[in-house]
Design a protein around this motif. Structure first.
Motif, PDB file in Angstrom:
ATOM      1  N   ARG A  21     -32.400 -51.917 -52.121  1.00 56.96           N
ATOM      2  CA  ARG A  21     -32.702 -53.130 -52.884  1.00 56.96           C
ATOM      3  C   ARG A  21     -33.695 -54.018 -52.134  1.00 56.96           C
ATOM      4  N   ASP A  22     -33.443 -54.247 -50.862  1.00 58.60           N
ATOM      5  CA  ASP A  22     -34.312 -55.133 -50.082  1.00 58.60           C
ATOM      6  C   ASP A  22     -35.722 -54.579 -49.937  1.00 58.60           C
ATOM      7  N   GLU A  23     -35.851 -53.280 -49.688  1.00 59.01           N
ATOM      8  CA  GLU A  23     -37.176 -52.673 -49.537  1.00 59.01           C
ATOM      9  C   GLU A  23     -37.956 -52.694 -50.863  1.00 59.01           C
ATOM     10  N   LEU A  24     -37.266 -52.366 -51.959  1.00 63.42           N
ATOM     11  CA  LEU A  24     -37.933 -52.413 -53.268  1.00 63.42           C
ATOM     12  C   LEU A  24     -38.354 -53.840 -53.605  1.00 63.42           C
ATOM     13  N   ASN A  25     -37.499 -54.800 -53.299  1.00 66.75           N
ATOM     14  CA  ASN A  25     -37.830 -56.198 -53.583  1.00 66.75           C
ATOM     15  C   ASN A  25     -38.992 -56.677 -52.718  1.00 66.75           C
ATOM     16  N   ASP A  26     -38.982 -56.309 -51.434  1.00 65.86           N
ATOM     17  CA  ASP A  26     -40.078 -56.703 -50.533  1.00 65.86           C
ATOM     18  C   ASP A  26     -41.420 -56.162 -51.026  1.00 65.86           C
ATOM     19  N   ALA A  27     -41.399 -55.044 -51.740  1.00 63.60           N
ATOM     20  CA  ALA A  27     -42.620 -54.449 -52.288  1.00 63.60           C
ATOM     21  C   ALA A  27     -42.982 -55.049 -53.651  1.00 63.60           C
ATOM     22  N   GLY A  28     -42.186 -56.022 -54.116  1.00 61.74           N
ATOM     23  CA  GLY A  28     -42.470 -56.677 -55.392  1.00 61.74           C
ATOM     24  C   GLY A  28     -42.078 -55.859 -56.613  1.00 61.74           C
ATOM     25  N   LEU A  29     -41.135 -54.932 -56.453  1.00 60.76           N
ATOM     26  CA  LEU A  29     -40.785 -54.033 -57.547  1.00 60.76           C
ATOM     27  C   LEU A  29     -39.553 -54.462 -58.343  1.00 60.76           C
ATOM     28  N   ILE A  87     -40.636 -45.390 -51.418  1.00 64.49           N
ATOM     29  CA  ILE A  87     -39.594 -46.219 -50.791  1.00 64.49           C
ATOM     30  C   ILE A  87     -38.237 -45.539 -50.913  1.00 64.49           C
ATOM     31  N   ILE A  88     -37.921 -45.048 -52.105  1.00 59.11           N
ATOM     32  CA  ILE A  88     -36.632 -44.375 -52.321  1.00 59.11           C
ATOM     33  C   ILE A  88     -36.486 -43.183 -51.381  1.00 59.11           C
ATOM     34  N   LYS A  89     -37.505 -42.343 -51.311  1.00 56.49           N
ATOM     35  CA  LYS A  89     -37.429 -41.138 -50.477  1.00 56.49           C
ATOM     36  C   LYS A  89     -37.332 -41.472 -48.991  1.00 56.49           C
ATOM     37  N   ASN A  90     -37.952 -42.578 -48.555  1.00 58.81           N
ATOM     38  CA  ASN A  90     -37.879 -42.974 -47.147  1.00 58.81           C
ATOM     39  C   ASN A  90     -36.492 -43.458 -46.748  1.00 58.81           C
ATOM     40  N   ILE A  91     -35.748 -44.031 -47.686  1.00 54.76           N
ATOM     41  CA  ILE A  91     -34.423 -44.586 -47.396  1.00 54.76           C
ATOM     42  C   ILE A  91     -33.315 -43.590 -47.689  1.00 54.76           C
ATOM     43  N   HIS A  92     -33.503 -42.764 -48.683  1.00 56.02           N
ATOM     44  CA  HIS A  92     -32.444 -41.898 -49.201  1.00 56.02           C
ATOM     45  C   HIS A  92     -31.994 -40.860 -48.177  1.00 56.02           C
ATOM     46  N   PRO A  93     -30.663 -40.666 -48.017  1.00 56.39           N
ATOM     47  CA  PRO A  93     -30.190 -39.700 -47.019  1.00 56.39           C
ATOM     48  C   PRO A  93     -30.195 -38.245 -47.500  1.00 56.39           C
ATOM     49  N   TYR A  94     -30.289 -38.007 -48.813  1.00 49.50           N
ATOM     50  CA  TYR A  94     -30.251 -36.633 -49.326  1.00 49.50           C
ATOM     51  C   TYR A  94     -31.603 -35.965 -49.111  1.00 49.50           C
ATOM     52  N   GLU A  95     -31.578 -34.666 -48.837  1.00 49.71           N
ATOM     53  CA  GLU A  95     -32.850 -33.954 -48.697  1.00 49.71           C
ATOM     54  C   GLU A  95     -33.547 -33.782 -50.041  1.00 49.71           C
ATOM     55  N   GLU A  96     -32.780 -33.817 -51.135  1.00 50.80           N
ATOM     56  CA  GLU A  96     -33.328 -33.723 -52.493  1.00 50.80           C
ATOM     57  C   GLU A  96     -32.734 -34.846 -53.348  1.00 50.80           C
TER      58      GLU A  96
END
Length: 107
Positions: A21-29, A87-96
């Motif tokens: 949430r914080d990373e997406l918000n910081d990017a203005g999304l 952003i999602i892929k950089n934070i997400h713990p799953y490989e897929e």
């Protein structure tokens, strides 16, 4: 039909939601009108089986697993899809990670 906004649906462990949430918000999304940090989530349950070539975050290779995660939803401008996915892929713990991007048509 053209669309200007998309709806994201992302399956992610609950402990990663605040950072996402914080990373997406910081990017203005996550702006909607005069608000920011606009995001919602629900708890969901699901099944998966890690294949032998996988590196599972949870579960055991070759065995069907069952567990709880969250489905995060937010809307952003269609021209920012690639930024949101990165952003999602950089934070997400799953490989897929499971990421759905749905068009939001203007009526």
């Amino acid at each position: 039909m053209e669309f200007t906004y998309v709806k994201f649906e992302v399956l992610i462990p609950e402990e990663y939601i605040h950072k996402l949430r914080d990373e997406l918000n910081d990017a203005g999304l996550l702006n909607v009108g005069h608000y920011d940090h606009v995001l919602s989530y629900v708890h969901v349950k699901g099944y998966w089986r890690p294949l032998q070539s996988s590196t599972p975050y949870r579960g055991t290779k070759g065995k069907v697993s069952f567990g709880e995660e969250c489905r995060v939803e937010f809307t952003c401008s269609a021209d920012r899809v690639e930024v949101a996915k990165r952003i999602i892929k950089n934070i997400h713990p799953y490989e897929e990670p499971v990421i759905h991007v749905l068009p939001q048509f203007t009526i």
